[in-house]
Design a protein around this motif. Structure first.
Motif, short mmCIF file in Angstrom:
data_model
loop_
_atom_site.label_atom_id
_atom_site.label_comp_id
_atom_site.label_asym_id
_atom_site.label_seq_id
_atom_site.Cartn_x
_atom_site.Cartn_y
_atom_site.Cartn_z
N ALA A 130 1.36 5.81 -7.96
CA ALA A 130 0.72 5.44 -6.70
C ALA A 130 0.10 4.06 -6.80
O ALA A 130 0.18 3.26 -5.86
N THR A 158 -11.67 2.23 -1.69
CA THR A 158 -11.42 3.51 -2.35
C THR A 158 -12.06 3.43 -3.72
O THR A 158 -11.60 2.72 -4.61
N THR A 216 -3.79 13.54 0.34
CA THR A 216 -5.01 13.07 0.99
C THR A 216 -4.64 12.23 2.20
O THR A 216 -3.46 12.00 2.49
N ASP A 217 -5.67 11.75 2.90
CA ASP A 217 -5.44 10.81 4.00
C ASP A 217 -5.72 9.38 3.57
O ASP A 217 -5.88 8.49 4.40
N MET A 218 -5.75 9.15 2.25
CA MET A 218 -6.08 7.83 1.73
C MET A 218 -4.85 6.94 1.58
O MET A 218 -3.84 7.37 1.02
N GLU A 219 -4.97 5.72 2.06
CA GLU A 219 -3.98 4.68 1.82
C GLU A 219 -4.57 3.75 0.78
O GLU A 219 -5.66 3.20 0.97
N THR A 272 -0.30 11.48 -1.48
CA THR A 272 0.38 12.59 -0.80
C THR A 272 -0.57 13.65 -0.30
O THR A 272 -0.45 14.14 0.82
N TYR A 332 0.83 -1.20 0.00
CA TYR A 332 0.00 0.00 0.00
C TYR A 332 0.87 1.25 0.00
O TYR A 332 2.04 1.22 0.36
N THR A 333 0.25 2.35 -0.41
CA THR A 333 0.94 3.64 -0.39
C THR A 333 -0.09 4.71 -0.01
O THR A 333 -1.29 4.51 -0.15
N ARG A 334 0.39 5.85 0.46
CA ARG A 334 -0.51 6.94 0.84
C ARG A 334 -0.47 8.02 -0.25
O ARG A 334 0.60 8.44 -0.68
#
Length: 332
Positions: free
Chosen positions: A275, A80, A9-12, A7, A3-5
């Protein structure tokens, strides 16, 4: 799953997302709804928690299938959900329309088809030169403030178009075509996204199946299949690309004990600025290779060898330009 975040947002999000263009059926020879729902459930079970769709995929069909699948699966807060806006269609003819009125209409239609009250990532599908980018962006920002979307994205945008857009709204993502065979974004789009923290959601990761390793010289495409109009699948290029796939597959087996499909996805998700890469699947079994993409990496020597194979096998490379809908007249 890795997983990645994002940049801004607060979404992973997972490094591999599920692309649902083919699930919509249009330009992919139809669809099997139950198989599509089973595929979405299988993806979620594997940790592929980003699902990307669009109204134009099957003219609403893909969004409706995704909505049914999510309603059955539950746990909406762990998914998501990404969809798009800015294309209109009539009698199968697709046109660009990023006007505020079109966006306002589309968001309500998409929310209804998807069976949700918010969309996590809302992306402008193609740039519309007949509408100021700032005007389109401001409309999406209003939707974000209203809580109907969580983050704003674009797709197929150039650096200049992203810069104009970002004047009126925070830009979280850009979705460009990107894979081992289609690397036109390197040097401009990718550089802009990296510099400005815009996460790239790469589509066409397996280049319409070319990089799956399953295609042969005698593979037939019928009906409205997109590949009938893709220059890569026409003579003499098709043979060149198939030879590249053969050599890439041989390299992957010899050096990593994997196949070309794993090599292609690993290369892509490790590219700077990427991403997530969208994996298009229509049946659950098509997701089985995902596990072998995780947990390893390519060396500089691997990358050089891959580039050497491409340069040797493909004397006349061609990009994904054939997929673009007609452009509108630009603003005066």
């Amino acid at each position: 799953m890795e997983y990645t975040r994002l940049t801004q947002t607060d979404m992973e999000i997972p490094k591999i997302g599920l692309g649902t263009w083919a699930i919509g059926g249009w330009m992919w020879g139809g669809t099997d709804e139950q198989a599509a729902i089973d595929t979405i459930h299988a993806a979620l079970d594997r940790g592929i928690t980003l699902i990307d769709t669009a109204p134009v995929y099957g003219f609403g069909n893909s969004e409706e299938i995704v909505g049914k699948a999510l309603a059955q699966y539950g746990r909406r807060e762990h998914v998501t959900l990404a969809t798009k806006v800015g294309l209109a269609w009539q009698d199968g003819r697709v046109t660009r329309d990023s006007s505020p009125s079109r966006i306002r209409q589309e968001i309500e239609d998409s929310l209804r088809r998807l069976g949700t009250d918010y969309i996590d990532i809302y992306q402008v599908h193609w740039p519309d030169g007949s509408v100021p980018f700032e005007e389109t962006a401001a409309t999406l920002e209003a939707l974000r403030i209203e809580g109907k979307i969580r983050a704003i994205g674009v797709s197929n945008y150039s650096p200049a178009q992203m810069a104009a857009f970002a004047q009126a709204a925070p830009l979280a993502t850009n979705q460009p075509p990107y894979n081992l065979f289609e690397r036109e974004i390197e040097g401009d789009v990718a550089d802009y996204c990296i510099e400005h923290g815009v996460g790239m959601i790469a589509y066409g990761a397996l280049c319409r199946g070319l990089l799956s390793g399953r295609m042969q010289a005698d593979t037939q495409f019928t009906g409205d299949d997109l590949r009938l109009s893709d220059p890569k699948f026409q003579a003499p290029r098709y043979v060149h690309y198939l030879e590249a796939v053969r050599q890439l597959d041989e390299y992957a087996q010899t050096h990593h004990g994997r196949r070309v499909i794993h090599l292609a996805l690993r290369w892509l998700i490790d590219q700077p600025g990427v991403a997530t890469a969208l994996w298009g699947a229509r049946r659950p079994d098509q997701l089985e290779p995902v596990e072998a993409v995780m947990g390893w990496s390519l060396s500089d020597e691997d990358r050089a060898a891959i580039d050497g194979i491409l340069q040797t096998c493909i004397p006349d490379p061609v990009g994904p330009e054939f997929m673009a809908p007609p452009e509108n007249a630009p603003l005066a």
